[in-house]
Design an enzyme around this catalytic site. Sequence first.
Site, mmCIF file in Angstrom:
data_model
loop_
_atom_site.group_PDB
_atom_site.id
_atom_site.type_symbol
_atom_site.label_atom_id
_atom_site.label_comp_id
_atom_site.label_asym_id
_atom_site.label_seq_id
_atom_site.Cartn_x
_atom_site.Cartn_y
_atom_site.Cartn_z
ATOM 1 N N ARG A 273 11.713 7.907 6.864
ATOM 2 C CA ARG A 273 12.723 7.235 6.055
ATOM 3 C C ARG A 273 13.992 8.045 6.163
ATOM 4 N NH1 ARG A 273 9.103 6.174 0.556
ATOM 5 N NH2 ARG A 273 7.556 4.879 1.601
ATOM 6 N N GLN B 25 1.705 9.928 4.491
ATOM 7 C CA GLN B 25 1.375 9.334 3.209
ATOM 8 C C GLN B 25 -0.101 8.969 3.203
ATOM 9 O OE1 GLN B 25 3.181 5.467 2.447
ATOM 10 N NE2 GLN B 25 4.146 6.308 0.626
ATOM 11 N N HIS C 233 -4.494 0.231 1.473
ATOM 12 C CA HIS C 233 -4.195 -1.140 1.084
ATOM 13 C C HIS C 233 -5.509 -1.815 0.748
ATOM 14 C CE1 HIS C 233 -0.673 0.172 3.402
ATOM 15 N NE2 HIS C 233 -0.084 -0.344 2.351
ATOM 16 N N ASP D 178 -2.007 6.678 2.246
ATOM 17 C CA ASP D 178 -1.883 5.303 1.807
ATOM 18 C C ASP D 178 -3.242 4.610 1.804
ATOM 19 O OD1 ASP D 178 -0.466 3.094 1.074
ATOM 20 O OD2 ASP D 178 0.910 3.187 2.769
ATOM 21 N N CYS E 68 2.308 -0.597 5.113
ATOM 22 C CA CYS E 68 1.672 -1.849 4.684
ATOM 23 C C CYS E 68 1.648 -2.971 5.715
ATOM 24 C CB CYS E 68 2.236 -2.356 3.366
ATOM 25 S SG CYS E 68 3.749 -1.639 2.853
ATOM 26 N N HIS F 48 -1.159 -1.522 -3.030
ATOM 27 C CA HIS F 48 -0.778 -0.364 -2.214
ATOM 28 C C HIS F 48 -1.030 0.825 -3.117
ATOM 29 C CE1 HIS F 48 2.242 -2.958 0.054
ATOM 30 N NE2 HIS F 48 2.025 -3.652 -1.034
ATOM 31 N N LYS G 42 4.676 -1.157 -10.353
ATOM 32 C CA LYS G 42 3.824 -0.036 -9.952
ATOM 33 C C LYS G 42 3.602 0.949 -11.077
ATOM 34 C CE LYS G 42 7.861 2.346 -8.115
ATOM 35 N NZ LYS G 42 8.274 3.447 -7.297
#
Length: 635
Positions: free
Chosen positions: A366, A384, A388, A386, A337, A513, A467
């Site tokens: 991570r 991921q 945004h 992802d 992000c 997200h 979320k």
Amino acid sequence: MKVLLQNGKMEERDFEDAKGREAFWHTSAHVLAQAVKRLYPGAKCAGGQTAENGFYCDFEFAFPFSEEYLEKIQEEMKKIAGESLSLQVWETERAEAERYMKERGEFYQLELLRGCSGRGDGADKEPGICGGDGAGKEPGICGGDGTDEEQSICGTVCADGQDTAGDSFREKIILYRQGEYAEVCAGPHISNTCHIRALKLLSVAGAYWRGDERGRMLTRIYGISFPKASLLEEYLLTLEEAKRRDHRKLGRQLGLFLLAEEGPGLPFFLPKGMILKNLLLDYWRGLHRREGYQEISTPVMLDRKLWEVSGHWEHYRDKMYTTAVDGREYAIKPMSCPGGMLVYQSEPRSYRELPLRLAELGLIHRHEKSGTLHGLMRVRECTQDDAHIFMTKEQMVEEIQKVAGLIHEIYTKFGFAYHVELSTRPQDSIGSQEEWELATDALRSAVEAMGIPYVVNEGDGAFYGPKLDFHLKDSIGRTWQCGTIQVDFQLPRRFGAEYTGTDGERHRPVMIHRAIFGSLERFIGILIEHYAGRFPLWLAPMQVKILPISDKYMAYAGEIERALKEEGLRCEIDEKGEKIGYKIRTAQTEGIPYMVILGEKEAQERSVCIRKREEGDLGRMTLEGFLEMLREEGI
RNA sequence: GCUUCCGUGGCUCAGUUGGUAGAGCAACGCAUUCGUAAUGCGUGGGUCGGGGGUUCGAGUCCCCCCGGGAGCUCCA
């Protein structure tokens, strides 16, 4: 089979129905505890419960416990079942119950009793044992799922623990007993142990007392039981089948990925796994173009200061990998992000651009705890999918619905059933209560308008916003979070993001997200188990295998291979000097959807003989006929 | 991270009370050229996860570390 309720009444229930089964397994847990107490009187029982499949009970043993003791306990349980002990509700006063447990040295039971009265002893940080802890994910030690209104989990009769704290000695406590054994419990239970006709203890594991990682570690014994022996056999077969589908096993067998000792949680993609991954990405990119996303890519590591601004440094530091170069500290991204944020900030934005959908296949790292790593499902490095999305407050609900619709479309394509959780504000979080409510309401009303069922997961949101999580099941029924939609007011504020509105004024955008596969790795793991390694034609790393009956037909096989490759098919020739049976067996174990068998007849008449993975021999046909068949199925 | 179990050739596993490693599959070679789930014969391949210790002697016993399984805790 009769079920004994807390009020002493009986109710007829079948094992097939959920309530009956729960009572059945719950009673099995008590029988387990009773057996353990008979064999090891020094063991302390810390409560048993129904599990998703079967039951478990926690103990503290005076000696190191290992799996070898299970058989003995299992035999004792069978004996108890054979004794046809009837279950009884034992309602007594608190003082009496406490005396009973104290005499037997059951101090976990004592603690459960005390936990029931809740307030009173100042240690208020600890959630009351009755209430279930706020996090709600793991039920309180006594079980129950926190949503249970009709009974207090520990079996106190009091409707409201607060009122009774004063005169606790008069408070009634409910225990269930069978034979010489009694346990603090709200039930319900089946009426007699004789219904348990088949049982097996499955495994031993550790579990924290009250689910608290700082607390004592107990020994948890898992088991399964049934009212009929045939059901047990059936269950054990499904367990074996599940093991056969395990993505870690299939991943190796099919040459999809590799996990090396040198990199725990850092998966390697092998050639065939890479084909699979790229096919998923091709599909993904097509849909995202259609949905108006623009793809970007942001760096895997960025200056630590950026992470301080985003709040990750404060909230997430312990899981971030860092490195220092030229006296400057960098953090490897645990999510994309802030990068997406910088892209948004790279030029002045107008309301005309909104919603601005920036998609990114982000390679994230991570540092997950070693004990949590699991094949491809839980890794330390993953990609991921992802995105945004920057938008106005007014666009929020519609945009959430669009994403939820896209997730539904993609999961349906693979034939997945999924469930949705709405996670709300956690303890450790940023932002005002109003913003959290606005964001949470947007998520809720979006799914409700779409008629998507969901469960609320209190306090499990991200630190920056609530979320919606989309969960998929693996082969043994464990669920994994894959898709997610998160509403975030915080990052736009922290980064000072703005757009110019119709009024010429500057406004703050809202940010969503979202991920659909979640982690490509995890999604692929689930796909492998879902299909048991037999991927549909369009997704199979190798779609067709050409099997010449002898190498006399190798030239013809080469011709066919070229023709198939021209159609864009993924195929290869089995060139081994083996008999056709061997080649078929090999292709079948590799899970290849189609085999083309070529021998004298085919070479003569310029045809192909087709064998399908699921259906076997389809006979001879022209090459064009075969291609037509493949096109219909979807290459 | 915690509890517990496990770690033997590429893979799946055997290895008796401690006496310096074995099978099947795979790989490679030779023969076979075959019609719908394993052709035969032969060859190569392991300092038994790593390190330390006990012992005349350790794959086997003890300790530490690494990795893995099951579960717990965690999963922004």
